[in-house]
Design an enzyme around this catalytic site. Structure first.
Site, PDB file in Angstrom:
ATOM      1  N   GLU A 286       0.993  -1.214  -0.271  1.00  0.00           N
ATOM      2  CA  GLU A 286       0.009  -0.091   0.063  1.00  0.00           C
ATOM      3  C   GLU A 286       1.112   1.186   0.026  1.00  0.00           C
ATOM      4  O   GLU A 286       1.898   1.488   0.733  1.00  0.00           O
ATOM      5  CB  GLU A 286      -0.758   0.039   1.300  1.00  0.00           C
ATOM      6  N   CYS A 320      -1.622   8.423   4.191  1.00  0.00           N
ATOM      7  CA  CYS A 320      -1.752   8.011   2.954  1.00  0.00           C
ATOM      8  C   CYS A 320      -3.065   8.257   2.211  1.00  0.00           C
ATOM      9  O   CYS A 320      -3.278   8.800   1.011  1.00  0.00           O
ATOM     10  CB  CYS A 320      -1.711   6.504   2.503  1.00  0.00           C
TER      11      CYS A 320
HETATM   12  C1  UN1 Z   1      -2.640   5.135   5.856  1.00  0.00           C
HETATM   13  O1  UN1 Z   1      -2.618   6.167   5.881  1.00  0.00           O
HETATM   14  O2  UN1 Z   1      -1.518   4.472   5.249  1.00  0.00           O
HETATM   15  O3  UN1 Z   1      -8.827   5.681   6.105  1.00  0.00           O
HETATM   16  C2  UN1 Z   1      -3.789   4.328   5.889  1.00  0.00           C
HETATM   17  C3  UN1 Z   1      -7.949   6.078   6.799  1.00  0.00           C
HETATM   18  C4  UN1 Z   1      -7.065   5.130   7.480  1.00  0.00           C
HETATM   19  C5  UN1 Z   1      -5.965   4.378   6.769  1.00  0.00           C
HETATM   20  C6  UN1 Z   1      -4.796   5.283   6.380  1.00  0.00           C
HETATM   21  N1  UN1 Z   1      -7.916   3.878   7.998  1.00  0.00           N
HETATM   22  O4  UN1 Z   1      -7.554   7.176   6.735  1.00  0.00           O
END
Ligand code: UN1
Length: 522
Positions: A286, A320
């Site tokens: 990811e 992310c």
């Molecule tokens: C990430 O930042 O790698 O939806 C994951 C979201 C969190 C996941 C972020 N559950 O903001």
């Protein structure tokens, strides 16, 4: 009551005295866990790694606060961890899946029980605010529960098949790969370290986890919950140290059957390209996001402003899933921008342990310089509308604090294309919804996206055309952030993920096992 009040990422506020009193006690317990030498763990044995090479890990909120003296594993330590995981793999794979699922259920409950101290450690270690840290811990527990539920729903992924003759018995089973490596990032040091570990374990792999050095204490405490719940020491090993040495040695070990990596696009792609040894190896990556928010002329601007602010500035933009570019239909552009600026200026920045603080620090000096160079670029090529400065008044001088920032910048420029991972959002007007969707899709990344519009035709068009794995419409609690296991499976398209399958979703576990079709002729 704290027992019934559950924090998720969709929790807008929690003015709940019981919850905060329990959190305050958690902070006290957490403080007692900080500061000491933190060894890594191979086969249940604590190791101190390379002599004299321990990392003096400080809190990003306060350089005077020592989080841990983090041991650094040598290449031999990594090889030992993989060897130990390799030796134990057949035993763990032969453990009935029901037993594995039961141990992991127990682990989820232990993590929930320890949520206050775990999230307080996380707040001090990586600078996440109270609710976001609690959300990360509870998400981890729910991810583990969801994977248990998936195992049960699929009866351990074993099923009888059709037969071509009465003498043959046929089955389809999913079998583990053996040793699974998990390389985790700093930003969700529980959810993105412990949940992939649990997924690999529940289908019968043994695991070597390499947490980020900037979140390792939290990740190790998560592993402790797994061991305490009954995961055998041979099934889970953790090694700490830099990615370039420890991470590299781990993923390159030929005995590692599969890898989960969460982190940057560049590292993820390099890993993916290099993944094959003597034969292909599954890689669950990811990677980044440059997540767009589209505000249509039929948007409810209350929702659009709040949803964008929460996703752009939540955990200082270091998700992310963060929102970092906004395409706004021209007729509502002025009003949207004015209100977003006002909202950004109202964000409370400070010590993430404080109850009223929404935004803590960014993670390190490199993040501050990325922020400063983005601000400098915006002032040259566009306009800084909110924020744009480091905050170093009083005690904040001892941390990496910056102001939530909104800029207007050239729509084809770098600020609309590069992932910055800081609390920084670029806005620009567009002439139509289709123009906005084209621009949103022009990125090589495709993790999350949000739309604000009350027009059904806009919503349909967005859902039909947008290239992203996690999409939201009119979501006040987060325009692009805040996925929850079993509710919003989380995974990226294009350069944001390798397999098009999402964490906390119905097709996730299958990535950790390989199919074996069995025909037995009598
Ligand atoms: C990430 O930042 O790698 O939806 C994951 C979201 C969190 C996941 C972020 N559950 O903001």
């Amino acid at each position: 009551m704290t027992e019934t009040f559950r924090v998720t990422y969709a929790t807008l506020s929690a003015d709940n005295d019981d919850l905060h009193a329990a959190y305050d006690e958690g902070i006290e317990r957490a403080r007692a866990m900080l500061g000491g030498l933190r060894p890594f763990v191979i086969g249940g044995e604590m190791r101190e790694g390379i002599a004299g090479a321990a990392l003096d890990e400080r809190s990003p909120a306060d350089h005077d606060l020592r989080v841990a003296n983090l041991a650094t594993a040598s290449a031999e330590d990594v090889a030992d961890a993989v060897a130990a995981a390799h030796v134990h793999a057949p035993t763990w794979a032969a453990t009935p899946w029901q037993d594995r699922a039961e141990v992991l259920d127990r682990a989820a409950d232990l993590i929930s029980e320890r949520r206050f101290e775990l999230s307080a450690v996380m707040a001090m270690e990586v600078g996440k605010n109270r609710l976001e840290a609690l959300g990360d811990v509870e998400e981890t527990a729910d991810l583990i529960r969801y994977y248990g539920h998936q195992m049960r729903e699929h009866q351990g992924f074993a099923q009888p098949m059709e037969r071509l003759s009465p003498e043959e018995a046929t089955f389809d089973v999913m079998r583990p790969y053996g040793v699974w490596a998990v390389v985790a990032p700093f930003n969700f040091p529980m959810a993105l370290a412990i949940a992939p570990t649990a997924a690999a374990l529940i289908v019968g792999n043994t695991v070597v986890l390499k947490p980020s050095e900037q979140g390792a204490l939290t990740s190790i405490l998560g592993c402790e919950a797994l061991w305490d719940a009954g995961i055998p020491p041979g099934a889970l090993h953790v090694v700490t140290g830099p990615g370039e040495t420890v991470g590299r040695a781990l993923v390159q070990d030929p005995r590692v059957g599969g890898i989960t990596f969460t982190g940057s696009y560049d590292v993820g792609m390099a890993l993916y390209r290099a993944r094959a040894g003597a034969w292909p190896k599954p890689v669950v990556c990811e990677m980044g996001g440059k997540n767009p928010v589209i505000v249509g002329e039929a948007a409810d601007l209350d929702l659009a402003v709040e949803g964008t602010a929460r996703s752009a500035f939540g955990y200082s933009g270091q998700k992310c899933s963060a929102a970092s570019r906004c395409y706004v239909e021209r007729s509502v552009y002025g009003e949207f921008v004015d209100r977003l600026v006002e909202r950004a200026d109202a964000v409370v920045v400070g010590d993430p342990l404080r109850r009223d603080v929404f935004m803590g620090p960014v993670i390190d000096a490199a993040a501050v310089s990325r922020y400063e160079s983005a601000v400098a670029e915006a002032s040259q090529t566009g306009r800084v509308l909110a924020g744009g400065r480091r905050i170093d008044d009083g005690a904040l001088e001892r941390g990496y604090f910056v102001a939530p920032t909104v800029v207007e910048a050239p729509i084809d420029g770098r600020l609309f294309s590069d992932e910055l991972f800081v609390p920084f959002v670029a806005v620009a007007p567009v002439s139509s919804l289709d123009d906005a969707i084209d621009r949103a899709n022009a990125s090589p990344l495709g993790l999350t996206a949000g739309l604000f519009s009350r027009e059904q035709a806009d919503i349909d068009r967005f859902l039909e055309r947008i290239d992203a794995g996690v999409v939201y419409v009119n979501r006040k609690s987060g325009a692009t952030t805040g996925a929850w296991p079993g509710v919003q499976p989380f995974g990226g398209w294009k350069g944001s993920g390798t397999n098009g399958k999402a964490g906390g979703g119905p097709y996730y576990l299958q990535q950790y096992a390989r199919e074996q079709s069995r025909t037995i002729v009598s």
